[in-house]
Enzyme design. Sequence first.
Site, PDB file in Angstrom:
ATOM      1  N   HIS A  67      29.168  -9.171  10.319  1.00  0.00           N
ATOM      2  CA  HIS A  67      30.140  -8.461  11.159  1.00  0.00           C
ATOM      3  C   HIS A  67      30.578  -7.143  10.533  1.00  0.00           C
ATOM      4  CE1 HIS A  67      30.648 -11.843  13.989  1.00  0.00           C
ATOM      5  NE2 HIS A  67      30.549 -12.614  12.913  1.00  0.00           N
ATOM      6  N   ASN A 140      32.890 -15.522  19.020  1.00  0.00           N
ATOM      7  CA  ASN A 140      31.744 -14.697  19.370  1.00  0.00           C
ATOM      8  C   ASN A 140      31.676 -14.541  20.880  1.00  0.00           C
ATOM      9  OD1 ASN A 140      30.831 -14.330  16.711  1.00  0.00           O
ATOM     10  ND2 ASN A 140      29.553 -16.159  16.765  1.00  0.00           N
ATOM     11  N   TYR A 351      35.705 -17.641   4.762  1.00  0.00           N
ATOM     12  CA  TYR A 351      36.279 -16.371   5.211  1.00  0.00           C
ATOM     13  C   TYR A 351      37.347 -15.871   4.247  1.00  0.00           C
ATOM     14  CZ  TYR A 351      33.848 -16.120   9.673  1.00  0.00           C
ATOM     15  OH  TYR A 351      32.883 -15.989  10.641  1.00  0.00           O
TER      16      TYR A 351
END
Length: 496
Positions: A67, A140, A351
Site C-alpha cells: 500500500h 480493500n 500493522y
Amino acid sequence: MTMDPTKFRPSSSHDTTVTTTNAGAPVWNDNEALTVGPRGPILLEDYHLIEKVAHFARERIPERVVHARGASAKGFFECTHDVTSLTCADFLRAPGVRTPVIVRFSTVIHERGSPETIRDPRGFAVKFYTREGNWDLLGNNFPVFFIRDGIKFPDVIHAFKPNPRSHVQEYWRVFDFLSHLPESLHTFFFLFDDVGVPSDYRHMEGFGVNTYTFVSAAGKAQYVKFHWKPTCGVRCILTDEEAALVGGRNHSHATQDLYDSIAAGSFPEWTLYVQVMDPDTEEQYDFDPLDDTKTWPEDLLPLRPVGRLVLDRNVDNFFNENEQLAFGPGLVVPGIYYSDDKMLQCRVFAYADTQRYRLGPNYLMLPVNAPRCAHHNNHYDGAMNFMHRDEEVDYYPSRHAPLRQAAPPTPLPPRPVAGRREKATIRKPNDFKQPGERYRSWDADRQDRFVRRFADSLGHPKVSQELRSIWIDLLAKCDASLGMKIATRLNMKANM
C-alpha cells in the site's frame, strides 16, 4: 516566533518572515555556500549548508511494504441508523452523531509513484477519531483476500512483488505460488473481473474483508462484516488498453481526481453497511465465517445500513497526513472487537510492527495518528518522543498517582476455547463453490472479458504447460465451462 511552551509542536502558523536554521537562528544568505574566496573550497563551518543538505538527504522515510502508493482525504462519519442493539460503540450511539475521520486509498503491490491504473487490489482504510479512542477500519475494494492464514502473507506479497532479480512483476511467479493455495481462486474472480481496475477512488467500493465482532451493551457478541458503497456508483476501467492510456497520461489520475473533486465542492460519499451473524448459527453454513476468502450470502445475511462517510477536506500536507498516516486493525474501541479470523489475528500484530519500523515507536504521537480524546498511560521515552510530561510516577499501580484501570463498558462475553495446539487448516475450506457462483452470475460479455484477462495472464511465456494445466483444472472445479474456455483460448485440453 511564539512557541507553545507545553506542547513544543512547531507549526507553519508560527513562521517568521526570514529564513532560519532548524534551531531558529536567522540565515543571512541561502544562495551561496561559505567558501575561501569566491572560488575557494567550502568550509565545514557553514552550519546552515550542512544542515540543509543533511536534512534533504533524510527527507524520505521507508515506504510501506504494501500500500505504498496512496492518497488521503479528511471528513466525517455520521451515524444514520440505530444500531445500539448490535454494538455499544459510542460513536454509533444514536443517529446524527458525527465523528471526524481520515481516509486513505491505495494500490497494494507497487511503489510510491507507480501508476494508479494497475490491475491490483485497492486499499480502503478509515481512521475514526472517536470519543473513546481511535478505531481503524482497514479494508480493500474486494471483499475477499488471496489467503486465509497470516503465516503466508509474506509469501503472497513476495509472489506479487517484482522479481528480485529483474525487479519486474511477472505473473508466472503469482501462478506458481498460488497454484498451491486454491483458496486464492475467489479473489482472482475479482482481480480479473471488471472491478479489477477502478476508474478512480470516488467510484470504488470498500470492504472490511476480515470478520470482526460487535458487542452490545447487554454483552451479546455477534460476528460482523463491513461494506462501503459509494453513493455515486461504481465505475471501472474495463480494458487494459484504456488503463494504459489513462495511466500513461497521468500516473496520479485517481489522486488528482480525489483532490480536485473535494476542492471543487463535489464531496465523495459512501454508505456503511454491515452483515451480522450470530456465532451460535455458524455451523448451518457451508463455509467458515472466519475465512477471509469467503463472502457472506446477502440473501441469508442482508446488508444493514449504519451511516454515511463524507470526505469534504483535502489534506493540508501530503507527507504529514498521508506518508506519516498509520493504520492498524489492532486499534479498536469498546463495542467493536476482533474475531478468531486467522488473517485478522496476524494483522493485529503486523500493522503496528510495520508502523514502528517506518515511523518509530512513538508513531501514535504524530498529530494525524494521535487520538482526539484524553489519554494516559505509562509508555515513556523512546525515539522522537515530543510529548510534554511532568509526572513523577511512571508505573502502575501507585498510591501517589491518579491513574486507574478503566472499567469496561460491557465485559467481553466469556467464550470457552478448547483444543490441541496444532498447525492445521480450517474444517470447511470449500474453495470452489463461491468463485463458480460469482462467475455464473455474470452476463456473457463479462464472462468473456474475465476469460480473456485470465487466459492472457496464463499465457505468459514463463508459465509452464504444467502450471497452465493445474490452473485450468482449478478453474474447471469452479465451473466446467470456464475451464473449457480457458483451455480453448490457450490451445490446451481441459481434464474434466
